[in-house]
Design a protein around this motif. Sequence first.
Motif, PDB file in Angstrom:
ATOM      1  N   THR A  19      24.421  48.025 124.777  1.00 33.29           N
ATOM      2  CA  THR A  19      23.569  47.242 125.804  1.00 33.29           C
ATOM      3  C   THR A  19      24.804  46.211 126.768  1.00 33.29           C
ATOM      4  OG1 THR A  19      21.888  48.031 124.901  1.00 33.29           O
ATOM      5  CG2 THR A  19      21.735  46.838 126.885  1.00 33.29           C
ATOM      6  N   TYR A  20      25.071  45.946 126.188  1.00 39.96           N
ATOM      7  CA  TYR A  20      26.201  44.512 126.869  1.00 39.96           C
ATOM      8  C   TYR A  20      28.128  44.841 127.053  1.00 39.96           C
ATOM      9  CZ  TYR A  20      22.545  40.784 125.221  1.00 39.96           C
ATOM     10  OH  TYR A  20      21.781  39.462 125.377  1.00 39.96           O
ATOM     11  N   CYS A  21      28.033  46.232 126.038  1.00 36.17           N
ATOM     12  CA  CYS A  21      29.865  46.229 126.229  1.00 36.17           C
ATOM     13  C   CYS A  21      29.921  47.910 127.044  1.00 36.17           C
ATOM     14  CB  CYS A  21      29.795  46.658 124.883  1.00 36.17           C
ATOM     15  SG  CYS A  21      30.305  44.818 123.953  1.00 36.17           S
ATOM     16  N   LYS A  22      28.294  47.588 128.194  1.00 31.84           N
ATOM     17  CA  LYS A  22      28.299  49.284 128.592  1.00 31.84           C
ATOM     18  C   LYS A  22      29.474  49.298 129.158  1.00 31.84           C
ATOM     19  CE  LYS A  22      24.357  47.932 131.172  1.00 31.84           C
ATOM     20  NZ  LYS A  22      22.709  48.293 131.124  1.00 31.84           N
ATOM     21  N   LEU A  23      29.590  48.281 130.254  1.00 33.30           N
ATOM     22  CA  LEU A  23      30.755  47.701 131.247  1.00 33.30           C
ATOM     23  C   LEU A  23      31.667  47.760 130.803  1.00 33.30           C
ATOM     24  CD1 LEU A  23      28.386  47.155 133.858  1.00 33.30           C
ATOM     25  CD2 LEU A  23      29.147  48.754 134.012  1.00 33.30           C
ATOM     26  N   GLN A  24      32.642  47.476 129.639  1.00 30.03           N
ATOM     27  CA  GLN A  24      33.410  47.174 129.121  1.00 30.03           C
ATOM     28  C   GLN A  24      34.759  49.055 128.301  1.00 30.03           C
ATOM     29  OE1 GLN A  24      35.209  44.313 128.586  1.00 30.03           O
ATOM     30  NE2 GLN A  24      33.557  43.570 130.100  1.00 30.03           N
ATOM     31  N   ARG A  25      35.807  49.008 129.124  1.00 29.98           N
ATOM     32  CA  ARG A  25      36.308  49.693 128.091  1.00 29.98           C
ATOM     33  C   ARG A  25      36.631  49.275 126.854  1.00 29.98           C
ATOM     34  NH1 ARG A  25      41.470  50.792 132.198  1.00 29.98           N
ATOM     35  NH2 ARG A  25      41.523  52.437 130.790  1.00 29.98           N
ATOM     36  N   GLU A  26      36.708  50.590 125.444  1.00 27.75           N
ATOM     37  CA  GLU A  26      36.716  50.282 124.534  1.00 27.75           C
ATOM     38  C   GLU A  26      36.428  49.335 123.075  1.00 27.75           C
ATOM     39  OE1 GLU A  26      41.147  49.393 123.270  1.00 27.75           O
ATOM     40  OE2 GLU A  26      42.319  51.058 124.684  1.00 27.75           O
ATOM     41  N   SER A  27      34.812  50.067 124.163  1.00 28.79           N
ATOM     42  CA  SER A  27      33.475  49.169 123.554  1.00 28.79           C
ATOM     43  C   SER A  27      33.876  49.271 122.133  1.00 28.79           C
ATOM     44  CB  SER A  27      32.258  48.798 124.385  1.00 28.79           C
ATOM     45  OG  SER A  27      31.945  50.377 123.950  1.00 28.79           O
ATOM     46  N   GLY A  28      34.186  50.720 121.507  1.00 26.59           N
ATOM     47  CA  GLY A  28      33.400  50.942 120.288  1.00 26.59           C
ATOM     48  C   GLY A  28      33.677  49.985 119.253  1.00 26.59           C
ATOM     49  N   PRO A  29      35.300  49.355 118.614  1.00 24.34           N
ATOM     50  CA  PRO A  29      35.320  48.369 118.086  1.00 24.34           C
ATOM     51  C   PRO A  29      34.208  47.281 118.522  1.00 24.34           C
ATOM     52  CG  PRO A  29      37.444  48.216 119.297  1.00 24.34           C
ATOM     53  CD  PRO A  29      36.442  49.324 119.980  1.00 24.34           C
ATOM     54  N   ALA A  30      33.532  47.003 119.145  1.00 23.38           N
ATOM     55  CA  ALA A  30      33.331  45.667 119.887  1.00 23.38           C
ATOM     56  C   ALA A  30      31.667  46.138 118.763  1.00 23.38           C
ATOM     57  CB  ALA A  30      32.613  45.251 120.301  1.00 23.38           C
ATOM     58  N   VAL A 169      38.425  42.469  97.033  1.00 23.47           N
ATOM     59  CA  VAL A 169      37.686  43.897  96.527  1.00 23.47           C
ATOM     60  C   VAL A 169      38.273  45.064  97.007  1.00 23.47           C
ATOM     61  CG1 VAL A 169      35.107  44.990  96.358  1.00 23.47           C
ATOM     62  CG2 VAL A 169      35.281  41.752  96.666  1.00 23.47           C
ATOM     63  N   ARG A 170      37.996  45.541  98.115  1.00 22.84           N
ATOM     64  CA  ARG A 170      38.551  46.336  99.411  1.00 22.84           C
ATOM     65  C   ARG A 170      38.908  46.482 100.637  1.00 22.84           C
ATOM     66  NH1 ARG A 170      33.326  47.245  98.283  1.00 22.84           N
ATOM     67  NH2 ARG A 170      32.142  47.398 100.050  1.00 22.84           N
ATOM     68  N   SER A 171      39.630  47.152 100.514  1.00 18.34           N
ATOM     69  CA  SER A 171      39.708  46.961 102.295  1.00 18.34           C
ATOM     70  C   SER A 171      40.984  48.576 102.884  1.00 18.34           C
ATOM     71  CB  SER A 171      41.199  46.318 102.314  1.00 18.34           C
ATOM     72  OG  SER A 171      42.636  46.900 102.018  1.00 18.34           O
ATOM     73  N   SER A 172      40.100  48.205 103.816  1.00 21.93           N
ATOM     74  CA  SER A 172      39.685  50.381 105.181  1.00 21.93           C
ATOM     75  C   SER A 172      40.675  49.864 106.359  1.00 21.93           C
ATOM     76  CB  SER A 172      38.325  50.219 105.493  1.00 21.93           C
ATOM     77  OG  SER A 172      37.787  50.468 103.809  1.00 21.93           O
ATOM     78  N   PHE A 173      41.372  50.575 106.554  1.00 27.11           N
ATOM     79  CA  PHE A 173      41.304  51.153 107.568  1.00 27.11           C
ATOM     80  C   PHE A 173      41.008  51.620 108.961  1.00 27.11           C
ATOM     81  CE2 PHE A 173      44.186  52.711 111.582  1.00 27.11           C
ATOM     82  CZ  PHE A 173      44.584  51.539 112.449  1.00 27.11           C
ATOM     83  N   ILE A 174      39.738  51.378 110.006  1.00 26.19           N
ATOM     84  CA  ILE A 174      38.798  52.457 110.466  1.00 26.19           C
ATOM     85  C   ILE A 174      39.667  52.202 111.809  1.00 26.19           C
ATOM     86  CG2 ILE A 174      36.522  51.675 111.790  1.00 26.19           C
ATOM     87  CD1 ILE A 174      36.941  51.656 108.413  1.00 26.19           C
ATOM     88  N   PRO A 175      40.185  53.709 112.723  1.00 28.97           N
ATOM     89  CA  PRO A 175      40.916  54.472 113.653  1.00 28.97           C
ATOM     90  C   PRO A 175      39.880  54.008 115.378  1.00 28.97           C
ATOM     91  CG  PRO A 175      40.493  55.916 112.414  1.00 28.97           C
ATOM     92  CD  PRO A 175      39.916  54.778 111.785  1.00 28.97           C
ATOM     93  N   VAL A 176      39.351  52.878 115.834  1.00 34.77           N
ATOM     94  CA  VAL A 176      38.944  53.019 116.162  1.00 34.77           C
ATOM     95  C   VAL A 176      39.403  51.937 117.094  1.00 34.77           C
ATOM     96  CG1 VAL A 176      36.446  53.317 115.490  1.00 34.77           C
ATOM     97  CG2 VAL A 176      37.704  50.855 115.706  1.00 34.77           C
ATOM     98  N   GLY A 177      39.489  52.444 118.755  1.00 32.05           N
ATOM     99  CA  GLY A 177      40.006  51.262 119.822  1.00 32.05           C
ATOM    100  C   GLY A 177      41.542  50.871 119.224  1.00 32.05           C
ATOM    101  N   LYS A 178      42.002  50.092 119.235  1.00 28.96           N
ATOM    102  CA  LYS A 178      43.737  49.987 118.732  1.00 28.96           C
ATOM    103  C   LYS A 178      43.542  49.582 117.371  1.00 28.96           C
ATOM    104  CE  LYS A 178      45.557  48.185 123.105  1.00 28.96           C
ATOM    105  NZ  LYS A 178      45.700  47.215 123.490  1.00 28.96           N
ATOM    106  N   GLY A 179      42.290  50.004 116.729  1.00 27.22           N
ATOM    107  CA  GLY A 179      42.997  49.895 114.959  1.00 27.22           C
ATOM    108  C   GLY A 179      41.355  48.224 114.436  1.00 27.22           C
ATOM    109  N   LEU A 180      41.481  49.524 113.758  1.00 26.27           N
ATOM    110  CA  LEU A 180      40.588  47.482 112.724  1.00 26.27           C
ATOM    111  C   LEU A 180      40.968  47.894 111.456  1.00 26.27           C
ATOM    112  CD1 LEU A 180      37.274  47.444 113.919  1.00 26.27           C
ATOM    113  CD2 LEU A 180      38.981  46.255 115.023  1.00 26.27           C
ATOM    114  N   ASP A 181      41.734  46.682 110.523  1.00 27.19           N
ATOM    115  CA  ASP A 181      41.865  46.733 109.158  1.00 27.19           C
ATOM    116  C   ASP A 181      41.312  45.267 108.506  1.00 27.19           C
ATOM    117  OD1 ASP A 181      43.313  46.802 106.849  1.00 27.19           O
ATOM    118  OD2 ASP A 181      45.417  46.686 107.464  1.00 27.19           O
ATOM    119  N   ILE A 182      40.384  45.542 108.079  1.00 26.53           N
ATOM    120  CA  ILE A 182      38.909  45.150 107.048  1.00 26.53           C
ATOM    121  C   ILE A 182      39.103  44.757 105.855  1.00 26.53           C
ATOM    122  CG2 ILE A 182      36.542  45.309 106.775  1.00 26.53           C
ATOM    123  CD1 ILE A 182      36.396  47.284 108.930  1.00 26.53           C
ATOM    124  N   ALA A 183      39.458  43.493 105.562  1.00 28.81           N
ATOM    125  CA  ALA A 183      39.523  43.588 103.852  1.00 28.81           C
ATOM    126  C   ALA A 183      37.457  42.825 103.303  1.00 28.81           C
ATOM    127  CB  ALA A 183      40.252  42.848 103.310  1.00 28.81           C
TER     128      ALA A 183
END
Length: 217
Positions: A19-30, A169-183
């Motif tokens: 709802t908050y990001c509906k006017l933002q581009r590339e809101s997927g990572p958010a 413990v583990r890490s993951s790369f999520i291909p949304v927007g310009k990429g999220l690398d999570i640990a």
Amino acid sequence: MKLSWCPERASKAYIDTITYCKLQRESGPAELVSAMAAGWNARLIVETWFSSGAVAVSMGLAVASRHTGGRHVCVVSDEDSRSEYLELLGGVGLSAEVMVGDFDSVVSGLPGIDFMVVDCQRRDFTGMLQMAELGEHGAVLVCKNASVRISSSFRWRSVLDSGSTRRLVRSSFIPVGKGLDIAYVAANGESLRNFKGEKRWIKRLDRHSGEEVIIRK
């Protein structure tokens, strides 16, 4: 103890962030980051931001802090950045606590970080990850813009092995927007065997590309 996952809280934060990001581009990572921070019930959320940067992820973190009742802190380098950041968030009815200064000096006053987001486009993002004082119940660390990060040699294990209480413990790369690398970092004294229990699958649809992303937690 360790961070515990609440799917209901994650789902509510995800929907509110849309709802908050509906006017933002590339809101997927958010939306994804918001769901993660809320789902893990993060009590201290910290992010870094620089002038003219995208603010969608910040919106997601602000939404998450509302759902957890936690503290959302953004670290910026100067007063101009602080004013710009608050104006952008305020424009959609959100707010955050903003601290001005070098990250290494500011973070010393922020012990117990549960959830942190840094920007890979900053040359010092690796140092920020190493300096953060993580929570005793474990922590989630996120690098945004991971697909275009300056340091191509980045490895989570080399960053987290710098401290005896930081155990990956583990890490993951999520291909949304310009990429999220999570640990995911273990709680102090937590046996890594305790993290090998039941897995959860989370599905999301990227509204821009139409791609379905499946995340295993």
